[in-house]
Scaffold this motif. Structure first.
Motif, PDB file in Angstrom:
ATOM      1  N   GLN A 321       0.811  -1.213   0.000  1.00 44.70           N
ATOM      2  CA  GLN A 321       0.000   0.000   0.000  1.00 44.70           C
ATOM      3  C   GLN A 321       0.845   1.263   0.000  1.00 44.70           C
ATOM      4  O   GLN A 321       0.483   2.264  -0.628  1.00 44.70           O
ATOM      5  N   LYS A 322       1.989   1.239   0.677  1.00 47.25           N
ATOM      6  CA  LYS A 322       2.803   2.463   0.734  1.00 47.25           C
ATOM      7  C   LYS A 322       3.341   2.840  -0.648  1.00 47.25           C
ATOM      8  O   LYS A 322       3.604   4.020  -0.907  1.00 47.25           O
ATOM      9  N   LEU A 323       3.498   1.863  -1.545  1.00 53.51           N
ATOM     10  CA  LEU A 323       3.871   2.188  -2.910  1.00 53.51           C
ATOM     11  C   LEU A 323       2.671   2.719  -3.682  1.00 53.51           C
ATOM     12  O   LEU A 323       2.774   3.671  -4.451  1.00 53.51           O
ATOM     13  N   ARG A 324       1.520   2.104  -3.478  1.00 52.90           N
ATOM     14  CA  ARG A 324       0.305   2.548  -4.174  1.00 52.90           C
ATOM     15  C   ARG A 324      -0.010   4.007  -3.884  1.00 52.90           C
ATOM     16  O   ARG A 324      -0.545   4.712  -4.740  1.00 52.90           O
ATOM     17  N   ASP A 325       0.297   4.439  -2.664  1.00 55.67           N
ATOM     18  CA  ASP A 325      -0.058   5.793  -2.245  1.00 55.67           C
ATOM     19  C   ASP A 325       0.868   6.860  -2.815  1.00 55.67           C
ATOM     20  O   ASP A 325       0.572   8.051  -2.703  1.00 55.67           O
ATOM     21  N   ARG A 326       1.965   6.453  -3.419  1.00 57.06           N
ATOM     22  CA  ARG A 326       2.944   7.412  -3.910  1.00 57.06           C
ATOM     23  C   ARG A 326       2.535   8.029  -5.253  1.00 57.06           C
ATOM     24  O   ARG A 326       1.777   7.456  -6.010  1.00 57.06           O
ATOM     25  N   ASP A 327       3.113   9.196  -5.526  1.00 58.01           N
ATOM     26  CA  ASP A 327       2.897   9.894  -6.792  1.00 58.01           C
ATOM     27  C   ASP A 327       3.737   9.204  -7.871  1.00 58.01           C
ATOM     28  O   ASP A 327       4.967   9.187  -7.784  1.00 58.01           O
ATOM     29  N   PRO A 328       3.116   8.634  -8.911  1.00 57.73           N
ATOM     30  CA  PRO A 328       3.893   7.903  -9.919  1.00 57.73           C
ATOM     31  C   PRO A 328       4.867   8.781 -10.684  1.00 57.73           C
ATOM     32  O   PRO A 328       5.947   8.317 -11.072  1.00 57.73           O
ATOM     33  N   LEU A 329       4.517  10.042 -10.901  1.00 55.10           N
ATOM     34  CA  LEU A 329       5.427  10.941 -11.620  1.00 55.10           C
ATOM     35  C   LEU A 329       6.693  11.188 -10.807  1.00 55.10           C
ATOM     36  O   LEU A 329       7.811  11.055 -11.323  1.00 55.10           O
ATOM     37  N   ILE A 330       6.538  11.543  -9.546  1.00 55.96           N
ATOM     38  CA  ILE A 330       7.696  11.861  -8.715  1.00 55.96           C
ATOM     39  C   ILE A 330       8.582  10.634  -8.523  1.00 55.96           C
ATOM     40  O   ILE A 330       9.821  10.717  -8.614  1.00 55.96           O
ATOM     41  N   GLU A 331       7.969   9.479  -8.301  1.00 57.81           N
ATOM     42  CA  GLU A 331       8.774   8.267  -8.118  1.00 57.81           C
ATOM     43  C   GLU A 331       9.559   7.923  -9.378  1.00 57.81           C
ATOM     44  O   GLU A 331      10.733   7.537  -9.317  1.00 57.81           O
ATOM     45  N   ALA A 332       8.931   8.069 -10.554  1.00 56.47           N
ATOM     46  CA  ALA A 332       9.624   7.776 -11.803  1.00 56.47           C
ATOM     47  C   ALA A 332      10.792   8.741 -12.017  1.00 56.47           C
ATOM     48  O   ALA A 332      11.872   8.345 -12.469  1.00 56.47           O
ATOM     49  N   CYS A 333      10.591  10.017 -11.697  1.00 47.37           N
ATOM     50  CA  CYS A 333      11.653  11.008 -11.863  1.00 47.37           C
ATOM     51  C   CYS A 333      12.800  10.750 -10.891  1.00 47.37           C
ATOM     52  O   CYS A 333      13.971  10.949 -11.232  1.00 47.37           O
ATOM     53  N   ARG A 334      12.468  10.310  -9.696  1.00 47.08           N
ATOM     54  CA  ARG A 334      13.520   9.984  -8.734  1.00 47.08           C
ATOM     55  C   ARG A 334      14.380   8.818  -9.214  1.00 47.08           C
ATOM     56  O   ARG A 334      15.606   8.817  -9.055  1.00 47.08           O
ATOM     57  N   VAL A 335      13.739   7.832  -9.792  1.00 51.14           N
ATOM     58  CA  VAL A 335      14.490   6.694 -10.314  1.00 51.14           C
ATOM     59  C   VAL A 335      15.385   7.132 -11.459  1.00 51.14           C
ATOM     60  O   VAL A 335      16.552   6.737 -11.553  1.00 51.14           O
TER      61      VAL A 335
END
Length: 515
Positions: A321-335
């Motif tokens: 769930q903690k991954l589901r709650d994250r912003d997909p744009l920000i997580e992708a940019c961080r990676v």
């Protein structure tokens, strides 16, 4: 740059990056296979926490459900082609050192008299375990796929396959009521009685769907190849410049105009112009009849095309769930920053540096600013003459979730100005019109602020580099420096600072050395 300790709440509103979390790393390579009525597709996700990349995406149009209205059985040629595709997919998975594939089968397999026999044949020939899911589960998984790209989304998800059409309600990041119907274009194509009989069948099924789901005026999310084909035709009719299907928007009026456009043009010519396969194009007129009645029945306030569906829903199913709650744009940019930037982690410091220039920015705008800063250096390996264009191209066409089309242009322009003062004269000029003048200017300011801020990075990330102070009322831009970091503000830095001040309309722009 702050350390990893978040005990004092020092991380930004998007939270600590999760791509190195053990639960996220467990999703580093996830393979799913979808055996549909029209196609068999394998997707391998290269999981990057909340926003995975597509390591492999291969589809074979098999037509398993073709002719089922007459025979009640799977199409023989379709079975042959599907089995060959699955044998190939199994070997590909083994070659990628993936012991497990999640394989689901939908309407054709669950409805056909010989579905269980074909399932056993697949398992004997490939060793793959096939899960034949019911319509409600198919609807739920498709809705979860939409949530992968739009956390917290609300509205109605409509997934059209070859032999069925599913509806699911989403609200506040959760899936609600789900239902299936036999409104797939393959079934309608085989229906005796022509258009009159199809219209009667569609009206009957749509009435039952509305009684169960309830009418709603929120967003309608369209999932499935036939919907995407109609969206391509809508783009062609409108002369729409950005050929990215995910998050493409339509409304009831454009749907009606596009259906009329489809009926009034040569289908073969239109197919070639829009890049639609012959197999898919044969189903589009039947899907268009369903879409027309769907929009009329549910009256959505707007319509969004989703490239995410059941396969992405299967990945979402495995996420904590903690991954589901994250912003997909920000997580992708961080990676992307962690993988490709020269100084991973500086993007967050850069975002804090430029943020005073946008004192009235709402959270939706702040996430774009954060995303741009995280991506500001990921294209540094490109040739200097092309970095600006590479940045724009990546931002506007990359597989990023949670981005409206105008936001893609905003992000692209900001990154273009990270490497180039002027935006005119690029091969992307025709796309700028998707962004109004005020947002173009704001993206320019952000890009020039990043361009200037990038001059101030050092290997000593613990030091206080610099601070901007912008007063729109006084048109005053101040750069605060300490004696220790003042030498970073050299000739090139001064030129970039002046360019930023000019874009802001600053009348007083100067550096201040502070003890």
């Amino acid at each position: 740059m702050d350390g990893d300790d978040d005990s004092h709440g020092t991380w930004d509103p998007f939270g600590r990056p999760l791509f190195d979390d053990p639960e996220a790393r467990a999703l580093s390579r996830v393979g799913v296979v979808d055996i549909g009525s029209n196609s068999v597709r394998m997707v391998v996700f290269d999981g990057a926490a909340r926003s995975p990349a597509y390591f492999l995406n291969e589809k074979i149009l098999c037509g398993l459900g073709a002719g089922m209205n007459e025979t009640g059985r799977l199409n023989p040629e379709g079975k042959h082609r599907a089995l060959a595709a699955l044998q190939r997919f199994k070997l590909l998975a083994e070659g990628m050192d993936m012991p497990d594939l999640t394989v689901v089968a939908t309407a054709a397999m669950r409805d056909a008299a010989d579905g269980p026999m074909f399932r056993a044949q697949i398992e004997a020939a490939t060793g793959l375990k096939v899960w034949v899911i019911d319509g409600a589960e198919e609807a739920r998984l498709s809705a979860q796929g939409v949530l992968l790209g739009w956390p917290g989304a609300y509205g109605l998800v409509c997934d059209i396959g070859g032999s069925s059409m599913e509806l699911a309600e989403i609200k506040g990041g959760a899936v609600g009521r789900c239902i299936t119907s036999p409104l797939g274009p393959l079934k309608l194509q085989d229906l005796e009685g022509g258009r009159k009989a199809r219209d009667k069948q569609i009206r009957k099924e749509m009435k039952a769907l509305a009684e169960y789901m309830g009418t709603q005026r929120d967003r309608l999310f369209l999932v499935g190849g036939s919907w995407r084909a109609i969206a391509k035709i809508d783009m062609e009719r409108r002369g729409y410049p950005l050929h990215v299907l995910h998050e493409y928007r339509m409304d009831a009026g454009s749907v009606a105009e596009t259906i009329a456009y489809l009926e009034g043009n040569d289908p073969e010519k239109l197919r070639k112009t829009c890049g639609i396969s012959a197999t898919r194009m044969a189903l589009v007129p039947f899907a268009a009849e369903v879409l027309s009645r769907l929009v009329e029945t549910f009256g959505p306030k707007d319509i969004a095309v989703s490239s995410y569906g059941i396969r992405e829903g299967l990945l979402y199913e495995q996420m904590p769930q903690k991954l589901r709650d994250r912003d997909p744009l920000i997580e992708a940019c961080r990676v992307a920053e962690a993988k490709d930037a020269r100084l991973p982690g500086f993007g967050r410091s850069l975002a804090a540096f430029v943020r005073p220039l946008f004192p009235e920015a709402a959270p939706a705008r702040l996430r774009l600013i954060e995303a741009a800063c995280l991506l500001h250096d990921v294209s540094w390996r490109a040739h200097p003459d092309y970095r600006a264009e590479v940045c724009f191209d990546n931002a506007t066409r990359a597989n990023l979730g949670g981005l409206k089309h105008w936001e893609r242009i905003y992000l692209g322009l900001a990154l273009l100005h990270r490497y180039r003062n002027k935006r005119e004269g690029t091969r992307f000029d025709y796309l700028y019109g998707l962004l109004d003048d005020a947002h173009q200017r704001e993206a320019e300011i952000l890009g020039k602020a990043m361009r200037f801020g990038a001059m101030l990075w050092t290997l000593d990330q613990g030091s206080e580099r610099a601070r901007l102070d912008w007063s729109p009322e006084d048109k005053r831009l101040l750069l605060h420096l300490t004696p220790r970091n003042a030498p970073l503000f050299g000739e090139v830095g001064e030129a970039r600072f002046r360019s930023l001040a000019e874009s802001l309309g600053a009348e007083d722009a100067r550096a201040v050395i502070e003890d």
